[in-house]
Design an enzyme around this catalytic site. Structure first.
Site, PDB file in Angstrom:
ATOM      1  N   ASP A  11      10.355  13.406  -7.613  1.00  0.00           N
ATOM      2  CA  ASP A  11       9.161  12.830  -8.564  1.00  0.00           C
ATOM      3  C   ASP A  11       9.244  12.435  -9.640  1.00  0.00           C
ATOM      4  O   ASP A  11       9.169  13.685 -10.375  1.00  0.00           O
ATOM      5  CB  ASP A  11       8.246  13.488  -8.281  1.00  0.00           C
ATOM      6  CG  ASP A  11       7.678  13.132  -6.377  1.00  0.00           C
ATOM      7  OD1 ASP A  11       8.228  12.043  -6.038  1.00  0.00           O
ATOM      8  OD2 ASP A  11       6.142  13.725  -5.759  1.00  0.00           O
ATOM      9  N   ASP A 130       2.219   5.155   1.910  1.00  0.00           N
ATOM     10  CA  ASP A 130       1.277   6.218   1.589  1.00  0.00           C
ATOM     11  C   ASP A 130      -0.218   5.988   2.159  1.00  0.00           C
ATOM     12  O   ASP A 130      -0.678   4.968   2.317  1.00  0.00           O
ATOM     13  CB  ASP A 130       1.126   6.159  -0.149  1.00  0.00           C
ATOM     14  CG  ASP A 130       2.381   6.366  -0.684  1.00  0.00           C
ATOM     15  OD1 ASP A 130       3.154   7.432  -0.202  1.00  0.00           O
ATOM     16  OD2 ASP A 130       2.455   5.960  -2.231  1.00  0.00           O
TER      17      ASP A 130
END
EC number: 4.3.2.10
Length: 251
Positions: A11, A130
């Protein structure tokens, strides 16, 4: 039976690898290139590079960093964050990506999945989903988890498969960074309802969690960050543990 994959995830924000909890409270997790080199040498099956603020800030993925990573690793590289058009997907491929991950843009323009798949093949298109539990339902969120959509997770997973996705990256926002284990309930529901591979993401805190993602969640691959970034475990240790418990992996 195909070998199960272990996939570390970078990330990336402002040129560094970061890791948060429930998509918030980000902390530094090291140099992008150092982590990429480490995983390339550590038996990782693939590597995911997510520019986690690109969609939120309505900008392109940091392609210069992608290029540097692609020159250092010799495993499949998936790039996501800000992939909002075929042109941006093309730029990612030109900078060394093997696959692109689309998320927010695909929810608002589902045919984007088809357009990229038509040009580059379904195998090059990963749709990141998500999800967060809202009441009794798993609801898809966008913009790094900031915005709730109209889609339930299973409904959207089936849609993206029909639109041409080659793989689904399923992240539980409730479990992300908590080290409490994957949400195997929704993972199993989606994995057994689609015929494309599903990558488990969000919550891996120990090696048993990886095993459960495969054995209980029926995942095809397990993505993890914290347990590998901070060297709690090596990928070799993870694979040896899984093999001992009957999960086929590449060693």
């Amino acid at each position: 039976m195909l070998a199960k994959r272990i996939i570390p995830c970078l990330d990336v924000r402002e040129g560094r690898v970061v890791k948060g909890i429930n998509f918030e409270d980000l902390r530094d997790a090291g140099s992008i290139l150092e982590q990429a080199r480490f995983y390339n040498n550590e038996l990782a099956d693939e590597l995911v590079f997510l520019d986690i603020s690109a969609s939120l800030e309505s900008r392109k993925t940091t392609l210069e960093e992608v290029l540097k990573v692609s020159e250092e690793v010799f495993i499949p590289l998936t790039v996501g964050g800000g992939i909002s058009s075929v042109e941006r997907a093309r730029d990612a491929f030109l900078h060394g990506a093997d696959k692109v991950s689309v998320n927010t843009a695909a929810v608002y323009d589902p045919k984007l999945i088809t357009r990229i798949a038509d040009q580059y093949g379904s195998q090059a298109v990963v749709v990141a989903i998500d999800v967060k539990k809202v009441g009794e339902k798993y609801i898809v969120h966008t913009h790094s988890g900031k915005e709730l959509t109209k889609y339930e997770a299973l409904e959207w997973a089936r849609m993206v498969q029909e639109l041409g996705a080659g793989e689904i990256l399923l992240t539980s926002m409730d479990r992300d960074g908590t080290k409490a284990g994957y949400d195997n309930e929704i993972l199993r529901e989606i994995s057994t309802s689609v015929h494309i591979p599903v990558i488990a993401s969000g919550g891996a805190g120990n090696l048993e969690h990886l095993y459960d993602g495969f054995a209980k969640g029926c995942a095809d691959a397990a993505l993890a960050a914290s347990i590998f970034h901070f060297r709690q475990y090596t990928i070799r240790e993870a694979k040896e543990y899984l093999r001992e418990r009957g999960i086929e992996v590449r060693l």
